[in-house]
Design a protein around this motif. Structure first.
Motif, PDB file in Angstrom:
ATOM      1  N   THR A  44       0.832  -1.202   0.000  1.00 23.61           N
ATOM      2  CA  THR A  44       0.000   0.000   0.000  1.00 23.61           C
ATOM      3  C   THR A  44       0.871   1.259   0.000  1.00 23.61           C
ATOM      4  OG1 THR A  44      -1.736  -1.180   1.184  1.00 23.61           O
ATOM      5  CG2 THR A  44      -1.828   1.219   1.252  1.00 23.61           C
ATOM      6  N   ASP A 157      -5.391  -1.532  -5.118  1.00 23.62           N
ATOM      7  CA  ASP A 157      -4.871  -2.110  -3.877  1.00 23.62           C
ATOM      8  C   ASP A 157      -5.838  -3.186  -3.404  1.00 23.62           C
ATOM      9  OD1 ASP A 157      -3.296  -2.605  -1.722  1.00 23.62           O
ATOM     10  OD2 ASP A 157      -3.541  -0.640  -0.774  1.00 23.62           O
ATOM     11  N   GLU A 158      -5.477  -4.424  -3.597  1.00 23.42           N
ATOM     12  CA  GLU A 158      -6.308  -5.581  -3.256  1.00 23.42           C
ATOM     13  C   GLU A 158      -7.739  -5.443  -3.776  1.00 23.42           C
ATOM     14  OE1 GLU A 158      -5.842  -6.831   0.774  1.00 23.42           O
ATOM     15  OE2 GLU A 158      -3.796  -6.069   0.825  1.00 23.42           O
TER      16      GLU A 158
HETATM   17 MG   LIG Z   1      -2.138  -2.779   2.084  1.00 23.45          MG
END
Ligand SMILES: [Mg+2]
Ligand SMILES: Nc1ncnc2c1ncn2[C@@H]1O[C@H](COP(=O)(O)OP(=O)(O)OP(=O)(O)O)[C@@H](O)[C@H]1O
Lengths: 282, 194
Positions: A44, A157-158
């Motif tokens: 991140t 992000d994911e």
């Molecule tokens: Mg993360």
């Protein structure tokens, strides 16, 4: 081919803690890149630096051939799309109205809303109030929002962390389509399957460094244990090496009709990661 | 009209500016922070000015409605519509900017009422405290505050003074507007970074 992202010796420390030590990698135009790493490895953080939400402590970060400082310019923000869990939806508005607002912010025509909603499988729900949506549905709306303006470069992000397999597949198809239409995708994930399915190349982030970056196939072959497992008639399992001696052994078993099955021991990406880092992906 | 009655009849206007203008604005901005929706605005290509104006439109409109309402209820005779409106406009921008700053500095809507307290006391109540203050320096400082500038403009206009007489007040008010506006932009842009 031209590099969309160039990161050299990127370092980021928070107070006294070093989150990224020496991160270097390049992303070419049109690629889908998977950034893999255990929790807390700095995925991140890397995305935040690349999207001008954090300042790097040291190192060189270039996007579209320009130093990241230039990314703050509104025209650059229009070229990238961002999905992170720190960017929320307007809970009291409907899915449609949330996207309509972003159409205004990004100067996109409203008819694009139907297209992105189809991609994330939410056409039917477009009038629902966001507050009443499940976690996975919200995640899909956020994803739809990130791809609304067909950015040249998309940071995720994911993107599928809260999704069931069916919706994950939907998203993967949508991302592939977006990628074919020219969007370069940079995503982080814990999901090895996801990395193998949609990523052209994956990078392993570990101890604040990119320890490996290659295509999933190459990584698996290079790191393969080069052994073959044989299952024999008497239920015995024999492991032989992929060399001349091994071949001879297999031949001998075959001659007497002993072999039930032959299985090449290809490691999964997850196996390689554990082997390289001594850590499991969480 | 003597000063005391003007204070009473203009006090609702000051109060409207601070409650509707600053505090509602602060709550609305803080909600964007609390719900994480501010991030998306910060990362969008829309310009800071566009976002700030868009974000202030609703509380600005509400403030104007409350001001019109309080003028009607208090029976305050608006002296010179043009100059009076100009002073309201400057006041409105200042209080909206102050509210936006409060909202940007708070993490939650709740916090705005805590860090907003000094703002309420200084810009909202100082006109009421002024008669009780003895220290000359403090009085001079209070008289430079935007709410006092507004009062002075309104007294002046009620006393039949013209644009030339209140020019200095308008100028000081304008300085407050400029400073608060620039501060808002700087703080807003900084919010993008964690
Ligand atoms: Mg993360
Ligand atoms: N704002 C911050 N202040 C201090 N430390 C931080 C901050 N943001 C991240 N860190 C630290 O930096 C490291 C990397 O965090 P990061 O969020 O990038 O990890 P991640 O790879 O995204 O993990 P996850 O898979 O759990 O999302 C962690 O040790 C974290 O505690």
């Amino acid at each position: 081919m031209e590099n969309v992202i160039e990161v050299r010796d990127l370092e980021k420390s928070f107070q006294n803690q070093l989150a990224l030590k020496k991160v270097s990698f390049q992303v070419k135009k049109g690629e889908t890149i998977g950034f893999l790493g255990p929790s807390g490895s700095g995925k991140t953080t890397t995305i935040k630096i690349l999207t001008a939400q954090l300042h790097a402590t040291a190192g060189e970060v270039k996007v579209f051939g320009e130093p990241i400082a230039k990314l703050k310019d509104p025209t650059y923000m229009k070229r990238i799309g961002i999905l992170t869990d720190n960017s929320g939806l307007y809970e009291r508005l409907s899915i449609y109205d949330n996207l309509a607002l972003y159409c205004d912010l990004y100067e996109v025509e409203k008819k694009r809303i139907a297209e992105v909603l189809a991609t994330v499988n939410l056409i039917e729900e477009s009038q629902k109030i966001v507050q009443k949506l499940s976690k996975g549905m919200k995640q899909r709306v956020t994803l739809a929002r990130a791809m609304l303006h067909q950015p040249e470069l998309l940071f995720l992000d994911e993107p599928t962390s809260a999704l069931d397999p069916v919706n994950t597949m939907h998203i993967h198809q949508g991302l592939k389509k977006l990628n074919q239409e020219g969007t370069t995708i940079f995503l982080t994930t814990h999901d090895m399957q996801e990395a193998e399915t949609i990523c052209d190349r994956v990078a392993f982030l570990h101890n604040g460094e990119v320890s490996l970056m290659d295509t999933p196939e190459n990584i698996k072959t290079q790191q393969s244990t080069s052994s073959i497992s044989l299952l024999l008639r008497d239920n015995r399992k024999v492991v032989v090496q992929k060399d001349e001696a091994g071949a001879k052994e297999i031949y001998n078993y075959m001659k007497v009709g002993e072999i039930v099955s032959i299985h090449s021991d290809e490691p999964t990406l997850g196996d390689v990661f554990v082997k390289l880092t001594g850590r499991k992906l969480l | 009209m003597n000063e005391a009655t003007t204070v009473l009849s203009t006090y609702p206007i000051n109060l409207a500016l601070i409650i509707a203008g600053a505090f509602i604005q602060a709550a609305m901005v803080a909600e964007e922070k609390e719900k994480n929706t501010l991030r998306g605005l910060l990362l969008s290509p829309a310009s800071t000015l566009e976002i700030l104006i868009g974000k202030s439109a609703l509380s600005g409109l509400m403030t104007i409605l409350v001001i019109i309402g309080s003028i009607i209820f208090s029976g305050y005779a608006v002296p010179s519509l043009l100059l009076f409106s100009l002073s309201i406009l400057l006041g409105l921008v200042f209080y909206l900017a102050t509210g936006t700053i409060l909202g940007l500095l708070s993490r939650t809507v709740m916090e705005t009422s805590i860090i907003g307290m000094p703002v309420l006391v200084i810009f909202g109540m100082s006109s009421m405290f002024k008669p009780m203050v003895e220290n000359a320096t403090l009085i001079n400082i209070i008289e430079l505050l935007p709410n006092e500038q507004l009062n002075q403009i309104w007294f002046g206009l009620s006393d039949g003074k013209g644009a030339a007489d209140i020019l200095m007040n308008l100028f000081i008010l304008f300085l407050w507007v400029a400073v608060s506006f620039l501060l808002t932009i700087v703080i807003y842009k900084n919010r993008r970074f964690d």
